[in-house]
Design a protein around this motif. Structure first.
Motif, PDB file in Angstrom:
ATOM      1  N   ALA A   1       0.835  -1.207   0.000  1.00 62.10           N
ATOM      2  CA  ALA A   1       0.000   0.000   0.000  1.00 62.10           C
ATOM      3  C   ALA A   1       0.866   1.252   0.000  1.00 62.10           C
ATOM      4  N   VAL A   2       1.949   1.240   0.762  1.00 59.25           N
ATOM      5  CA  VAL A   2       2.864   2.382   0.799  1.00 59.25           C
ATOM      6  C   VAL A   2       3.565   2.539  -0.542  1.00 59.25           C
ATOM      7  N   ALA A   3       4.044   1.424  -1.090  1.00 57.50           N
ATOM      8  CA  ALA A   3       4.763   1.470  -2.367  1.00 57.50           C
ATOM      9  C   ALA A   3       3.868   1.970  -3.494  1.00 57.50           C
ATOM     10  N   GLU A   4       2.610   1.561  -3.485  1.00 60.55           N
ATOM     11  CA  GLU A   4       1.686   2.016  -4.526  1.00 60.55           C
ATOM     12  C   GLU A   4       1.459   3.516  -4.442  1.00 60.55           C
TER      13      GLU A   4
ATOM     14  N   VAL B   1       4.709   6.177   7.046  1.00 58.83           N
ATOM     15  CA  VAL B   1       4.219   4.803   7.125  1.00 58.83           C
ATOM     16  C   VAL B   1       3.454   4.643   8.438  1.00 58.83           C
ATOM     17  N   ASP B   2       2.173   4.554   8.350  1.00 59.28           N
ATOM     18  CA  ASP B   2       1.222   4.395   9.467  1.00 59.28           C
ATOM     19  C   ASP B   2       0.957   5.698  10.206  1.00 59.28           C
ATOM     20  N   ILE B   3       2.026   6.392  10.677  1.00 59.64           N
ATOM     21  CA  ILE B   3       1.849   7.675  11.366  1.00 59.64           C
ATOM     22  C   ILE B   3       3.174   8.422  11.281  1.00 59.64           C
ATOM     23  N   PRO B   4       3.171   9.749  11.150  1.00 58.36           N
ATOM     24  CA  PRO B   4       4.444  10.471  11.117  1.00 58.36           C
ATOM     25  C   PRO B   4       5.261  10.214  12.380  1.00 58.36           C
TER      26      PRO B   4
ATOM     27  N   ALA C   1       4.559  15.230   7.230  1.00 56.28           N
ATOM     28  CA  ALA C   1       4.305  14.404   6.048  1.00 56.28           C
ATOM     29  C   ALA C   1       3.393  15.107   5.047  1.00 56.28           C
ATOM     30  N   ASP C   2       3.599  14.789   3.780  1.00 56.02           N
ATOM     31  CA  ASP C   2       2.645  15.195   2.746  1.00 56.02           C
ATOM     32  C   ASP C   2       1.510  14.200   2.653  1.00 56.02           C
ATOM     33  N   VAL C   3       1.841  12.940   2.900  1.00 56.56           N
ATOM     34  CA  VAL C   3       0.872  11.843   2.811  1.00 56.56           C
ATOM     35  C   VAL C   3       1.162  10.874   3.951  1.00 56.56           C
ATOM     36  N   THR C   4       0.109  10.350   4.560  1.00 55.39           N
ATOM     37  CA  THR C   4       0.257   9.264   5.533  1.00 55.39           C
ATOM     38  C   THR C   4      -0.597   8.090   5.077  1.00 55.39           C
ATOM     39  N   VAL C   5       0.020   6.914   5.019  1.00 52.75           N
ATOM     40  CA  VAL C   5      -0.701   5.691   4.695  1.00 52.75           C
ATOM     41  C   VAL C   5      -0.799   4.886   5.979  1.00 52.75           C
ATOM     42  N   THR C   6      -2.012   4.775   6.517  1.00 48.23           N
ATOM     43  CA  THR C   6      -2.209   4.038   7.761  1.00 48.23           C
ATOM     44  C   THR C   6      -2.991   2.763   7.482  1.00 48.23           C
ATOM     45  N   PHE C   7      -2.980   1.848   8.443  1.00 45.35           N
ATOM     46  CA  PHE C   7      -3.479   0.493   8.188  1.00 45.35           C
ATOM     47  C   PHE C   7      -4.603   0.116   9.146  1.00 45.35           C
ATOM     48  N   GLY C   8      -5.651  -0.450   8.594  1.00 47.98           N
ATOM     49  CA  GLY C   8      -6.751  -0.967   9.391  1.00 47.98           C
ATOM     50  C   GLY C   8      -7.757   0.084   9.789  1.00 47.98           C
ATOM     51  N   GLU C   9      -7.387   0.950  10.730  1.00 50.09           N
ATOM     52  CA  GLU C   9      -8.270   1.990  11.243  1.00 50.09           C
ATOM     53  C   GLU C   9      -7.479   3.275  11.469  1.00 50.09           C
ATOM     54  N   LYS C  10      -8.187   4.407  11.511  1.00 50.26           N
ATOM     55  CA  LYS C  10      -7.544   5.659  11.895  1.00 50.26           C
ATOM     56  C   LYS C  10      -7.130   5.578  13.357  1.00 50.26           C
ATOM     57  N   LYS C  11      -6.094   6.347  13.695  1.00 49.60           N
ATOM     58  CA  LYS C  11      -5.612   6.431  15.061  1.00 49.60           C
ATOM     59  C   LYS C  11      -5.980   7.804  15.635  1.00 49.60           C
ATOM     60  N   LEU C  12      -6.142   7.862  16.947  1.00 47.27           N
ATOM     61  CA  LEU C  12      -6.500   9.130  17.584  1.00 47.27           C
ATOM     62  C   LEU C  12      -5.480  10.223  17.265  1.00 47.27           C
ATOM     63  N   GLY C  13      -4.210   9.864  17.212  1.00 50.52           N
ATOM     64  CA  GLY C  13      -3.177  10.835  16.920  1.00 50.52           C
ATOM     65  C   GLY C  13      -3.241  11.410  15.527  1.00 50.52           C
ATOM     66  N   GLN C  14      -4.009  10.769  14.658  1.00 49.99           N
ATOM     67  CA  GLN C  14      -4.167  11.257  13.284  1.00 49.99           C
ATOM     68  C   GLN C  14      -5.380  12.167  13.121  1.00 49.99           C
ATOM     69  N   VAL C  15      -6.246  12.208  14.112  1.00 48.43           N
ATOM     70  CA  VAL C  15      -7.458  13.032  13.998  1.00 48.43           C
ATOM     71  C   VAL C  15      -7.473  14.181  15.013  1.00 48.43           C
ATOM     72  N   LEU C  16      -6.550  14.150  15.981  1.00 57.05           N
ATOM     73  CA  LEU C  16      -6.388  15.245  16.920  1.00 57.05           C
ATOM     74  C   LEU C  16      -5.175  16.080  16.504  1.00 57.05           C
ATOM     75  N   PHE C  17      -5.224  17.363  16.796  1.00 59.76           N
ATOM     76  CA  PHE C  17      -4.131  18.258  16.424  1.00 59.76           C
ATOM     77  C   PHE C  17      -3.048  18.245  17.500  1.00 59.76           C
ATOM     78  N   PRO C  18      -1.774  18.472  17.097  1.00 57.65           N
ATOM     79  CA  PRO C  18      -1.273  18.819  15.761  1.00 57.65           C
ATOM     80  C   PRO C  18      -1.034  17.631  14.832  1.00 57.65           C
TER      81      PRO C  18
END
Length: 527
Positions: free
Chosen positions: A35-38, A176-179, A196-213
């Protein structure tokens, strides 16, 4: 509706598939790496670039980065793998991946081999918007240093390497998964973090990806299914939730044989002298959200502007001086108004005078319909602590961080470290629904339901936006939604309306009333 997991919950989710169901770890790893390579190849082709740096740590996140590097190498890209230092002890999966790349002859180096590795301080905010196109791009950097298990601040060679990544302004960064450097539990920066410009995470979103910063530092977030065994519905409901556009279907449809009384009566008790806008914005939003009848209870001085700006509203006024002189008569007037209502908005712009305190106390004491408590009503409850003794299950509180600090005595900085816990503890302590407003608003409902909002835009950072939110929530309660659901869906719809308003007026030009007027655009498209 999607689950949002903490780092610990995601590790348990991962282990469940591997240990509980026997799916080999390397199988999940290969799919994650693919998924990351693609995504990397998509960017490289778009930018017509050919260079790949895979910056890896010594855990399984690093193993993902090594595997993705190998896949890109086999596609013909110029690939180099970098580790922070030479003496790191790798996981079993990492060693397996390294054995493959060594046989392929892919260069593997350490941070010491990078000639331009210098101390570059990361700015408090990104130089650009998340994912914004850079001036030029010669390749991609895969950030696979740390995954979701980071538990202490980044130091030493790791910190220097993160700063090196952020200094490569001509490279796109894919996390990869989270910065690296972001807490997966609360989105905080742990010393230093990759932007990051792009984050590819796996399975489900993580709290650290939806809360700031953390949310900002993720750039564009992509959630990829790599083969985890899904949880049951009951298991998923135990996690923090995030609404999506499918949830707009929960807004009740209008029946062909209905009338204005079918869709609820909203009483907006708002606006002191020279603060008529607060009552207007809440009332307008309630109507725009679908409420059948909206009554504005406000000082007599606001009569003309309310009638001119919102003639659809029923108007009930009072004399503030008489209210001060004869609080008992004022209380009886309040009782008559609250008996009429199916849902009450209480507090926007009412001020801190004695009559306002009287209003709040009598509504909390005598009204049994849902009450949305906002702004000055919350400030009065913070100043006169006895008012919180009336908090009960029919109350929805909507404080921003400063108001919540007044209510709880907790410093804003401490609340921002874990807004989910702050909202959850307040809701549980008082038995209310708590809408803790921030860039990523947290909604703590009854029965342990907790939501993090993913909609909205900085364009909404304007006076009056909170007044619109109270009206949106009130409108949904009037339509028949339960308080927790109305609060969560109201925050989400409010954010979508803000996004729509930004499209019309730009990020700087949005007014709160325009957010209210964009509400039909949101749910019309969603239903």
């Amino acid at each position: 509706m999607k689950a949002v997991l903490s780092g610990k919950e995601m590790k348990e989710f991962d282990a469940r598939s591997i240990k509980g169901y026997g799916i080999p770890s390397l199988v999940l790893m290969e799919r994650a790496a693919m998924a990351v390579a693609e995504k990397a190849e998509e960017i490289l082709e778009k930018e017509r670039a050919g260079t790949v740096w895979s910056v890896c740590g010594f855990g399984n996140n690093g193993a993902d980065g090594v595997a993705a590097a190998r896949m890109l190498f086999l596609k013909g890209y110029d690939v180099k793998i970098v580790f922070p230092q030479r003496d790191g002890k790798g996981s079993e999966e990492l060693e397996a991946q390294l054995n493959v790349v060594k046989r392929l002859g892919i260069p593997v180096m350490t941070a010491e081999d990078l000639s331009d590795l210098v101390e570059k301080k990361i700015p408090a905010q990104p130089f650009r918007k998340a994912g914004e196109r850079k001036r030029s791009c010669r390749g991609v950097i895969l950030d696979a240093i740390f995954g979701i298990g980071l538990s202490r601040n980044v130091e030493g060679a790791y910190r220097k390497l993160i700063r090196w990544i952020n200094g490569q302004e001509d490279m796109k960064v894919i996390a990869v998964d989270i910065p690296s450097g972001i807490s997966s539990d609360n989105g905080s920066v742990m010393g230093d973090a990759v932007r990051a410009d792009v984050t590819v995470t796996f399975g489900e979103k993580k709290l650290g990806q939806v809360l700031f910063p953390g949310r900002d530092l993720c750039g564009h977030l992509f959630v990829k299914d790599v083969g985890f065994v899904p949880e049951s519905s009951a298991e998923r409901e135990k996690h923090v939730q995030m609404l999506d556009r499918e949830d707009l279907l929960r807004i009740p449809a209008r029946m062909a044989d209905s009338n204005k009384g079918t869709y609820g009566k909203v009483l907006v008790m708002a606006g002191a002298k020279n603060m008529a806008g607060a009552s207007l914005l809440s009332a307008r939003a309630a109507y725009r959200m679908g409420a059948g009848l909206v009554k504005v209870f406000t000082p007599e001085e606001n009569r003309l502007i309310v009638q001119e700006k919102l003639p659809e509203a029923i108007l009930s006024t009072y004399d503030t001086k008489e209210a001060e002189k004869d609080p008992e008569n004022f209380a009886r007037k309040i009782a008559r108004e609250t008996e009429w209502a199916d849902v009450i908005v209480l507090g926007p712009g009412i001020g801190m005078e004695d009559y306002a305190r009287c209003m709040v106390e009598n509504v909390l004491k005598d009204a049994y319909v849902p009450i949305i408590l906002d702004a000055d009503a919350l400030n009065l409850a913070a100043e006169y602590r006895e008012l919180t003794g009336y908090f009960t299950e029919n109350i929805i509180v909507t404080p921003h961080m400063k108001e919540m600090s007044r209510l709880t005595g907790i410093q804003i900085e401490e609340m921002k470290e874990n807004p989910v816990r702050t909202a959850r503890e307040f809701a549980d302590q008082y038995g209310v629904v708590c809408v803790l407003k921030d860039a990523a608003t947290v909604i703590a409902g009854r029965d342990g339901k907790t939501f993090v909002n993913g909609s909205g835009t900085p364009a909404m950072a304007k006076g009056g936006s909170g007044d619109v939110l109270t009206g949106v929530i009130a409108g949904l309660v009037a339509l028949g939604l339960e308080e927790s659901d109305a609060a969560a869906l109201g925050v989400y719809v409010h954010g979508l309306a803000g996004e729509a308003a930004e499209q019309h007026f730009g990020v700087h030009g949005v007014l709160a009333g325009e957010i209210a007027d964009c509400l039909p655009e949101v749910y019309r498209d969603g239903i």
